[in-house]
Design a protein around this motif. Structure first.
Motif, PDB file in Angstrom:
ATOM      1  N   ASN A  17     -35.899  53.440  43.696  1.00 33.34           N
ATOM      2  CA  ASN A  17     -36.465  55.295  43.253  1.00 33.34           C
ATOM      3  C   ASN A  17     -37.051  55.870  43.403  1.00 33.34           C
ATOM      4  N   GLU A  18     -37.615  55.989  44.919  1.00 37.44           N
ATOM      5  CA  GLU A  18     -37.713  56.928  45.875  1.00 37.44           C
ATOM      6  C   GLU A  18     -36.977  58.457  45.316  1.00 37.44           C
ATOM      7  N   GLU A  19     -35.871  57.392  46.208  1.00 36.98           N
ATOM      8  CA  GLU A  19     -34.124  58.512  46.866  1.00 36.98           C
ATOM      9  C   GLU A  19     -33.835  59.180  46.188  1.00 36.98           C
ATOM     10  N   LEU A  20     -34.059  58.199  43.910  1.00 34.70           N
ATOM     11  CA  LEU A  20     -33.848  59.298  43.423  1.00 34.70           C
ATOM     12  C   LEU A  20     -34.756  60.152  42.750  1.00 34.70           C
ATOM     13  N   ALA A  21     -35.332  60.076  42.968  1.00 35.94           N
ATOM     14  CA  ALA A  21     -36.627  61.466  42.082  1.00 35.94           C
ATOM     15  C   ALA A  21     -36.464  62.159  43.202  1.00 35.94           C
ATOM     16  N   ALA A  22     -35.942  61.969  44.321  1.00 39.26           N
ATOM     17  CA  ALA A  22     -35.838  63.264  45.346  1.00 39.26           C
ATOM     18  C   ALA A  22     -34.783  63.915  45.301  1.00 39.26           C
ATOM     19  N   GLN A  23     -34.173  63.006  44.979  1.00 41.21           N
ATOM     20  CA  GLN A  23     -32.076  63.807  44.236  1.00 41.21           C
ATOM     21  C   GLN A  23     -32.513  64.374  42.981  1.00 41.21           C
ATOM     22  N   LEU A  24     -33.579  64.201  42.179  1.00 42.24           N
ATOM     23  CA  LEU A  24     -33.672  64.819  41.132  1.00 42.24           C
ATOM     24  C   LEU A  24     -34.432  65.720  41.175  1.00 42.24           C
ATOM     25  N   SER A  25     -35.426  66.179  41.892  1.00 41.21           N
ATOM     26  CA  SER A  25     -35.694  67.011  41.891  1.00 41.21           C
ATOM     27  C   SER A  25     -35.402  68.166  43.102  1.00 41.21           C
ATOM     28  N   LYS A  26     -34.378  67.525  43.070  1.00 44.64           N
ATOM     29  CA  LYS A  26     -33.559  68.811  44.242  1.00 44.64           C
ATOM     30  C   LYS A  26     -32.669  69.656  43.401  1.00 44.64           C
ATOM     31  N   GLN A  27     -31.625  68.864  42.713  1.00 44.74           N
ATOM     32  CA  GLN A  27     -30.860  69.010  41.620  1.00 44.74           C
ATOM     33  C   GLN A  27     -31.300  69.831  40.457  1.00 44.74           C
ATOM     34  N   LEU A  28     -32.339  69.625  40.272  1.00 44.01           N
ATOM     35  CA  LEU A  28     -32.929  70.317  38.922  1.00 44.01           C
ATOM     36  C   LEU A  28     -33.785  71.139  39.529  1.00 44.01           C
ATOM     37  N   LYS A  29     -33.874  71.552  40.639  1.00 45.33           N
ATOM     38  CA  LYS A  29     -35.434  72.460  41.484  1.00 45.33           C
ATOM     39  C   LYS A  29     -36.886  71.996  40.422  1.00 45.33           C
ATOM     40  N   LEU A  30     -37.165  70.881  40.225  1.00 52.21           N
ATOM     41  CA  LEU A  30     -38.119  70.139  39.528  1.00 52.21           C
ATOM     42  C   LEU A  30     -38.830  70.282  40.522  1.00 52.21           C
ATOM     43  N   PRO A  31     -41.097  69.755  40.685  1.00 46.77           N
ATOM     44  CA  PRO A  31     -41.630  69.671  41.676  1.00 46.77           C
ATOM     45  C   PRO A  31     -41.641  67.787  41.332  1.00 46.77           C
ATOM     46  N   ALA A  32     -41.835  67.351  42.975  1.00 47.78           N
ATOM     47  CA  ALA A  32     -41.251  66.107  43.455  1.00 47.78           C
ATOM     48  C   ALA A  32     -42.128  65.074  42.087  1.00 47.78           C
ATOM     49  N   LEU A  33     -43.717  65.820  41.697  1.00 46.80           N
ATOM     50  CA  LEU A  33     -44.709  64.418  40.777  1.00 46.80           C
ATOM     51  C   LEU A  33     -43.928  64.453  39.559  1.00 46.80           C
ATOM     52  N   VAL A  34     -42.803  65.852  38.948  1.00 44.40           N
ATOM     53  CA  VAL A  34     -42.348  65.506  37.436  1.00 44.40           C
ATOM     54  C   VAL A  34     -41.123  64.122  38.108  1.00 44.40           C
ATOM     55  N   ALA A  35     -40.412  64.823  38.629  1.00 46.36           N
ATOM     56  CA  ALA A  35     -39.154  64.129  39.108  1.00 46.36           C
ATOM     57  C   ALA A  35     -39.898  62.708  39.185  1.00 46.36           C
ATOM     58  N   ARG A  36     -40.204  62.146  39.974  1.00 40.36           N
ATOM     59  CA  ARG A  36     -41.579  60.806  40.462  1.00 40.36           C
ATOM     60  C   ARG A  36     -41.614  60.223  38.667  1.00 40.36           C
ATOM     61  N   LEU A  37     -42.518  61.069  37.442  1.00 43.47           N
ATOM     62  CA  LEU A  37     -42.255  60.252  36.229  1.00 43.47           C
ATOM     63  C   LEU A  37     -41.200  60.496  35.670  1.00 43.47           C
ATOM     64  N   LEU A  38     -40.104  61.191  35.768  1.00 42.71           N
ATOM     65  CA  LEU A  38     -39.269  60.803  34.765  1.00 42.71           C
ATOM     66  C   LEU A  38     -38.229  59.825  35.308  1.00 42.71           C
ATOM     67  N   VAL A  39     -38.368  59.376  36.616  1.00 42.20           N
ATOM     68  CA  VAL A  39     -37.284  58.240  37.089  1.00 42.20           C
ATOM     69  C   VAL A  39     -39.001  57.033  36.364  1.00 42.20           C
ATOM     70  N   GLN A  40     -39.948  56.889  36.878  1.00 45.78           N
ATOM     71  CA  GLN A  40     -40.856  56.020  35.757  1.00 45.78           C
ATOM     72  C   GLN A  40     -40.644  55.615  34.419  1.00 45.78           C
ATOM     73  N   ARG A  41     -40.219  57.147  33.542  1.00 40.78           N
ATOM     74  CA  ARG A  41     -39.509  56.980  32.454  1.00 40.78           C
ATOM     75  C   ARG A  41     -38.500  55.937  32.065  1.00 40.78           C
ATOM     76  N   GLY A  42     -38.026  56.233  33.103  1.00 44.18           N
ATOM     77  CA  GLY A  42     -36.391  54.975  33.108  1.00 44.18           C
ATOM     78  C   GLY A  42     -35.234  56.302  33.218  1.00 44.18           C
ATOM     79  N   ILE A  43     -36.072  57.382  34.241  1.00 42.91           N
ATOM     80  CA  ILE A  43     -34.654  58.420  33.658  1.00 42.91           C
ATOM     81  C   ILE A  43     -33.660  57.987  34.996  1.00 42.91           C
ATOM     82  N   ARG A  44     -32.213  57.890  35.236  1.00 45.20           N
ATOM     83  CA  ARG A  44     -31.877  57.249  36.394  1.00 45.20           C
ATOM     84  C   ARG A  44     -30.239  58.719  36.557  1.00 45.20           C
ATOM     85  N   SER A  45     -30.455  60.140  35.430  1.00 46.87           N
ATOM     86  CA  SER A  45     -29.300  61.027  36.275  1.00 46.87           C
ATOM     87  C   SER A  45     -30.109  62.285  35.863  1.00 46.87           C
TER      88      SER A  45
END
Length: 818
Positions: A17-45
């Protein structure tokens, strides 16, 4: 020491999930903190994340997926075409008021001839009633459209049908087994309803009807949608999230006089409005009318078309809300006393406390009992039902709140035979019954709780999203977290764990010092923290103590300044709290004053006296309070009832060994009061011979031995006095040292003369029993008379050892450990 109220569970993402958060952060230009919280909320893509953050009205569901929506639309259009008189039938809570308001806007837009009716909470109670239907019939109403009510009104709708009145039900409450014969039943929770989202509030169902009628989503009314949805604690997921976000934007630029006036009296800056402002600022005032007066006042505010009338209505609601707070406080005090009596009766009967809290009182306002129930849940974490009793009829009307694992609606269904009426959800419900049924009702509810709930269900839990430090609790981080708004049920504000923070300052604030204000230190920054309702903890906190706090990061704006502020939900302090009263000249007088000040809870206190004489003096000093206190001595403390004791008072100088045993036995200990005097100074001579510790050092023994070699032999009866004068040391110290030499056979007494053997064997000082005893006593005094910080650290060490031992025992016995 302060224990956390709940069991903390810090979320760990794991490598994948840490890797998934890093991917989301890079793809959507999101802060790493927000990406991690999105993954925690069940976001997978990335697509899911984009929809969560940015979904618009194109992602709203087709209103015609709601069963009977086509029938409802057709019947209302017929009413428009035939100029029929229509009545909106609403509910008295904030969702019902919002639903009534939204339907009013819709019917105005359609050009319908209509009015609205909301039953009086106390006089008529919840839902449709025959008298109201009769009045509608007398006015020529041919169509009733319910909002936020009606799904359980089987008999009432049948009566309306008999009078020739059609009924369209829009509701979101749990459907009963037998449904009313309405012309249309629009409720997403019907078993055969294909609507994909079941989390609509009453106002949400009304909004979907408006969407179908207008053939577009009325975004301009989403401010009303947001009010009802947030107030009714509906999940801010799926289309609720989309529409509430639109609603907040509408509020920021609203032209509706009612919302502007409501924000004004609540002190809300609409340009920065949040879901929290609605939940804690707007909703309570809207609810106040239905609780204490009539909900029509709230509808009049929200549909007002000019600022003057809106402001007058808003001030009236604000006054009702203040009155509501006073009414709640009065009922809370009576309910607390009633619950204490129930617990005492159970204890005296040798039974456990009731598993479900059921409290009822004459004159309790049925409009506010739900608030009281919520407070009891917070304090006791048990399903709670609070009911007001009508003294003349004996009828009880109440509200219930529940905990995870106990489905209130299912429980009330099991008690159907005892109830006149009921309805609600898993977590909240309302009911009415006769007072003669209360005992059987409570018994059955408790039986169900014992059947349904497991031991772990009784422990409140807090899921923590992130652990961070004070350095990370900044405005920049707060702005990143804002990307996840709106926050609410189903999308909670991120809960943060502040680790290893120092309490730099503490104080209470607010009426009766109910709230806690802390200044937290860590690294190079300071952070303000506020705990509403936590003012009672101030006395148990020590400045300089390390604490862990769970809560949310919020923005504090004052005089144009913006800074981050931590809102405390829970906290723990591992260090035992030491109240150092060793400087008091009279420990017994200090003890008496402490008892008289009522700062000590007798039920949670253990007083251990230095001896039986100290114990008797303590009992006398405690006066009338002595009967409520456990006062033991070090000889008999093991026979005392120490279970659940959180406060320990040391009356007189303690025995260190026994003190350690007491602390390790009191596994819930939080505070220690040290009520014993510091030893009187031994002066320059004593300090010279003992290094200030009460124990002579090796160099002192060497100096004494050399003196004996130089001046010996000495008359035995005069040895200590003469040597004390020569060395300028206390006689007692010299006598002790000479006895050590005698035990080690480094000196001997012959013909009443103290002499040195010719060739004494080399011996270690620790071989002397007298030396070991004195050394142990010195070490004990070093701890007992150490600085407050050092003594506190030692006490904390003993407590932590106790916790570790208790934890190991529970694990061996298979007990769940919190």
């Amino acid at each position: 020491m302060i224990h956390a109220k709940t069991r903390w569970n810090v979320t760990r993402l794991g490598h994948e999930n840490e890797e998934l958060a890093a991917q989301l952060s890079k793809q959507l230009k999101l802060p790493a903190l927000v990406a991690r919280l999105l993954v925690q909320r069940g976001i997978r893509s990335a697509e899911e994340a984009h929809l969560f953050l940015n979904a618009g009205e194109d992602r709203l569901h087709d209103p015609y997926l709601l069963k009977d929506m086509d029938k409802a639309v057709a019947r209302i259009r017929k009413a428009v075409e035939h100029d029929e008189r229509v009545r909106i039938y609403g509910d008295y809570d904030a969702d019902g008021v919002s639903s009534t308001t939204l339907m009013t806007y819709l019917f105005r837009e359609l050009g319908l001839k209509f009015d609205h009716y909301i039953p009086h909470r106390t006089i008529e109670g919840y839902g449709l009633n025959d008298r109201a239907i009769d009045m509608a019939h007398e006015l020529g109403v041919t169509l009733i459209v319910t909002v936020d009510t009606g799904i359980s009104a089987v008999e009432q709708i049948a009566y309306a049908n008999s009078l020739g009145i059609d009924v369209v039900v829009t509701d979101h409450h749990e459907p009963p087994a037998i449904l009313p014969q309405a012309l249309a039943l629009v409720n997403p929770k019907q078993e055969d309803c294909p609507y994909p989202f079941k989390g609509l509030a009453g106002v949400g169902v009304a909004f979907k009807l408006a969407t179908a009628m207008l053939e577009r989503p009325p975004i301009e009314w989403t401010d009303i949608y947001a009010l009802g949805t947030i107030a009714d604690l509906m999940p801010l997921t799926d289309e609720n999230r989309i529409l509430v976000r639109y609603g907040l934007e509408q509020l920021k630029r609203t032209e509706k006089p009612g919302f502007r006036a409501l924000a004004d009296v609540a002190g809300i800056d609409l340009t920065r409005v949040t879901s929290t402002n609605i939940a804690f600022g707007m909703a309570p005032r809207i609810n106040a009318a239905g609780r204490l007066a009539h909900a029509n006042q709230s509808v009049e505010l929200l549909v007002a078309d000019n600022d003057d009338s809106a402001l007058a209505s808003a001030h009236a609601l604000d006054a009702l809300n203040k009155e509501r707070q006073q009414v709640v406080e009065a009922i809370v005090e009576e309910a607390k006393a009633q619950w204490a009596d129930k617990c005492l009766a159970a204890q005296e009967a040798g039974k456990p406390e009731p598993s479900v809290i059921v409290l009822a009182g004459e004159g309790w306002n049925a409009g506010v009992v739900g608030i009281v129930a919520s407070k009891f849940i917070e304090w006791h974490y048990k399903p709670t039902l609070i009911l007001g009793i009508d003294a003349q009829t004996g009828m009880c009307k109440g509200s219930a709140r529940s905990i995870d694992g106990y489905d209130l609606h299912a429980a009330l269904t099991e008690c159907d035979a005892l109830l006149d009426h009921y309805g609600g959800h898993q977590a909240a419900a309302g009911m009415s019954l006769h007072r003669d049924q209360l005992e059987a009702f409570e018994t059955r509810l408790c039986e169900l709780a014992d059947q349904w709930l497991q031991p772990d269900d009784w422990i409140p839990k807090t899921t923590i999203d992130l652990a961070c430090t004070i350095e990370e609790a900044t405005i920049e981080v707060l702005e990143q977290l804002a990307l996840l708004e709106p926050f609410g049920i189903g999308n909670s504000p991120p809960k943060l764990l502040l680790q290893q923070t120092d309490i730099a300052d503490k104080r209470t604030m607010g009426k009766e010092s109910k709230h806690l204000k802390l200044t937290l230190g860590g690294g190079k920054r300071l952070l303000d923290a506020v705990g509403f309702g936590l003012g009672h903890l101030a006395e148990r906190l020590t400045e300089g103590a390390q604490a862990q706090l769970v809560g949310e990061l919020a923005m504090n704006e004052w005089n144009g300044q913006r800074k981050a502020q931590f809102m405390i939900h829970d906290l723990s302090v591992a260090q035992l709290r030491l109240v150092d009263l060793r400087a008091e000249q009279s420990p017994m007088q200090a003890f008496r004053q402490l008892i008289e000040s009522n700062k000590i809870d007798p039920a949670q206190a253990l007083i251990v006296a230095a001896s039986s004489a100290w114990r008797e003096a303590g009992i006398e000093a405690a006066g009338d309070a002595a009967s409520q206190l456990v006062i033991a001595s070090y000889e008999d403390w093991q026979q005392a009832n120490i279970e659940g004791k959180r406060t320990l008072l040391l009356l007189g100088k303690p025995s260190l060994r026994e003190l350690a045993g007491i602390i390790r036995s009191c596994v819930r200990l939080e505070s220690v009061y040290a009520l014993y005097s510091q030893p009187k100074s031994t002066g320059r001579q004593g300090r010279a011979a003992s290094g200030g510790t009460g124990m002579p050092g090796r160099e002192h023994f060497a100096q004494l031995y050399q003196t004996l070699r130089r001046v010996g032999p000495l008359q035995d009866s005069e040895r200590s006095q003469r040597l004390a004068v020569m060395l300028d040391w206390p006689v007692e110290t010299v006598e002790f040292m000479v006895n050590v030499f005698i035990e080690l056979e480094l000196v001997e007494i012959r013909s009443d003369m103290l002499t040195l053997p010719v060739s004494p064997a080399k011996r270690e000082l620790t071989e002397s029993p007298a030396y070991r005893k004195r050394m142990h006593a010195a070490e004990e005094e070093k701890i007992l008379y150490a600085s407050a910080k050092e003594l506190g650290a030692w006490l904390t060490e003993q407590t932590q050892a106790s916790r570790t031992q208790h934890h190991m025992i529970e694990q061996e016995e298979g007990v769940a450990v919190s």
